[in-house]
Structure formats: structure tokens, C-alpha cells
Design an enzyme around this catalytic site. Structure first.
Site, PDB file in Angstrom:
ATOM      1  N   HIS A  31      57.797 -36.501 -42.552  1.00 19.59           N
ATOM      2  CA  HIS A  31      57.373 -35.127 -42.274  1.00 19.59           C
ATOM      3  C   HIS A  31      57.712 -34.134 -43.377  1.00 19.59           C
ATOM      4  CE1 HIS A  31      55.973 -35.974 -38.246  1.00 19.59           C
ATOM      5  NE2 HIS A  31      57.123 -36.544 -37.936  1.00 19.59           N
ATOM      6  N   GLU A 135      59.703 -43.347 -29.428  1.00 23.58           N
ATOM      7  CA  GLU A 135      59.144 -42.008 -29.253  1.00 23.58           C
ATOM      8  C   GLU A 135      57.745 -42.016 -28.652  1.00 23.58           C
ATOM      9  OE1 GLU A 135      59.236 -40.259 -33.150  1.00 23.58           O
ATOM     10  OE2 GLU A 135      58.533 -42.083 -34.126  1.00 23.58           O
ATOM     11  N   ASP A 161      58.530 -36.143 -29.871  1.00 19.79           N
ATOM     12  CA  ASP A 161      57.279 -36.895 -29.718  1.00 19.79           C
ATOM     13  C   ASP A 161      57.048 -37.306 -28.273  1.00 19.79           C
ATOM     14  OD1 ASP A 161      55.710 -37.880 -32.361  1.00 19.79           O
ATOM     15  OD2 ASP A 161      57.786 -37.449 -32.848  1.00 19.79           O
TER      16      ASP A 161
END
Length: 242
Positions: A31, A135, A161
Site C-alpha cells: 500500500h 483478511e 479488510d
């Protein structure tokens, strides 16, 4: 254990967390704008600062995992492990003897050739941590099989998530808390350590009571924003008096 995500592709933030005494830092290649070169520099900083440097890879491809480990990562976080097959593939990419990691002792992990072939193989197979990120709702039905994966060292529960995937109101929503409890119980049965994000110390205490033993405390950018916000608030009166 306490760690944080590193979102800024530089050596300096890693050094600061190491100097402060954090246990580990996770370079967030999923990310944040990290490439092979910036990951390499951040891992060098981790070694210099005496902090364990891990990498959350952008995707669980053998090539990305190999690059992180050759550059000297103490371990990898594998995103979206939703099946035992995905867990086994991640472990295989990290191991020499029982897996399919491509061999080279010439990068940092092999001390630039300072370790001979088999000492390097043994050292890496013994020390590299493989951490599965749980997740996805699909993973909840396969927890026991995922946790039973030989060579999987720990799990990270991705509450954000899970919250989005379950369309829950927040990470504290009942359905997310139930999922977290299921994951921790499955990890406990398999004797797998659990890592989680913690917003504050009280939350960490409650998660520790459930069985979590490692905590991610925000990120370098998030912590800087919080500290800068506090300074701005504290100095607000002075700014208005000009």
C-alpha cells in the site's frame, strides 16, 4: 512485541523506530510506493538500527518474496491468504530445503557471499518468518487447514479488510469481533502467534487477553500526522495571536 508499518520509502523512519526500541518494522510494499531499490535501502536501515525489518509484499508471487528475502528481510507478510494452498505456496517461496526458493548467497541475506551455500540455506530456513494475513471472509471457513500449514510461522489479522468485506459498520462491529475471535482461537489451537493492529494501549490489552502477542501501532505517516496534529492544536492560540 511492538511494530509499525513503514509507508515512506526512505531509510530514516526505519532508523528512528529502531533507535526508539521498537521490535520490528514492516515495509509496506502493498500500500505504499516501494520498489526493489527502496525496499533494499529500508532493510539496510533496519539492520543498521537493530530492528527486525519485514516486508509486506505487494502480491504473493515467488519473485517478490525472493527479492525481499535476498535483500535481507527478517520475514514477509503475505496478503490475502484465504486457503491452505495459498499458505503452502507462500511457505514454499520462502524455504530452500522444503520449498522452492531460488538460491543465491550473493545478496545481503548471504552476506554478499560471506556465507557458504549450505550455511546460508540453513540460516535462512531457520530464521525467515512467514506470516499469513487473514483478511478475507473465505479464509474463515478454512482456518484450521490454513493454520496447519507446515512452515507457517504466524498470522496477522487484517481487521480493516474484513470490515470492508463484511460490509460492517466498523472494525468493532459484532461480526468483525466474531471473526477475530474465530481466527485467534484457530491460531491458538495450532500454536501460531497472532499479530494485530492496535489503535491504543487499552485495545492492545484487550486483544492480548484474547491471545494476540504482537501489535502494529499505526504507521510512520499515521504517527507523524497524529503528533503534528497535537502540535498544531497546542500552538493554535499562539498562531491566532499574531
Amino acid at each position: 512485541m511492538l511494530g509499525t508499518f513503514i509507508k515512506t520509502p526512505t531509510s530514516h523512519t526505519v532508523e528512528i523506530f529502531g533507535d526508539l526500541g521498537f521490535d520490528f518494522a514492516v515495509i509496506d510494499a502493498e500500500h505504499a510506493p516501494f520498489d526493489r531499490r527502496s525496499i533494499d535501502i529500508a532493510l539496510l536501515a533496519a539492520r543498521a538500527a537493530g530492528i527486525a525489518g519485514l516486508v509486506r509484499v505487494a502480491e504473493p508471487s515467488p519473485a517478490q518474496i525472493l527479492a525481499a528475502l535476498d535483500d535481507g528481510a527478517a520475514g514477509v507478510l503475505i496478503p490475502h491468504v484465504a486457503s491452505p494452498e495459498a499458505a503452502a505456496a507462500a511457505v514454499s517461496a520462502c524455504r530452500y530445503r522444503s520449498g522452492r526458493r531460488g538460491f543465491s548467497n550473493s545478496p545481503r541475506a548471504g552476506r554478499y557471499g560471506g556465507l557458504a551455500m549450505w550455511p546460508h540455506v540453513d540460516a535462512q530456513d531457520e530464521s525467515v518468518a512467514v506470516i499469513a494475513m487473514i483478511e478475507d471472509p473465505d479464509a474463515l471457513e478454512r482456518l484450521d487447514a490454513i493454520m496447519a500449514t507446515e512452515g507457517l510461522d504466524a498470522v496477522f489479522i487484517g481487521r480493516a479488510d474484513l470490515t470492508v468485506a463484511l460490509a460492517a459498520a466498523s472494525p468493532d462491529a459484532p461480526e468483525v469481533r466474531a471473526a477475530v475471535t474465530r481466527i485467534i482461537e484457530a491460531a491458538r489451537k495450532a500454536d501460531k502467534p497472532v499479530c494485530m493492529m492496535a489503535a491504543h494501549v487499552d485495545e492492545a490489552r484487550s486483544l492480548a487477553a484474547l491471545g494476540a502477542s504482537a501489535f502494529m501501532i499505526g504507521s510512520d505517516q499515521g504517527l507523524m500526522r497524529q503528533a503534528a496534529g497535537r502540535v498544531l492544536e497546542e500552538f493554535g492560540g499562539l498562531r491566532g495571536a499574531r
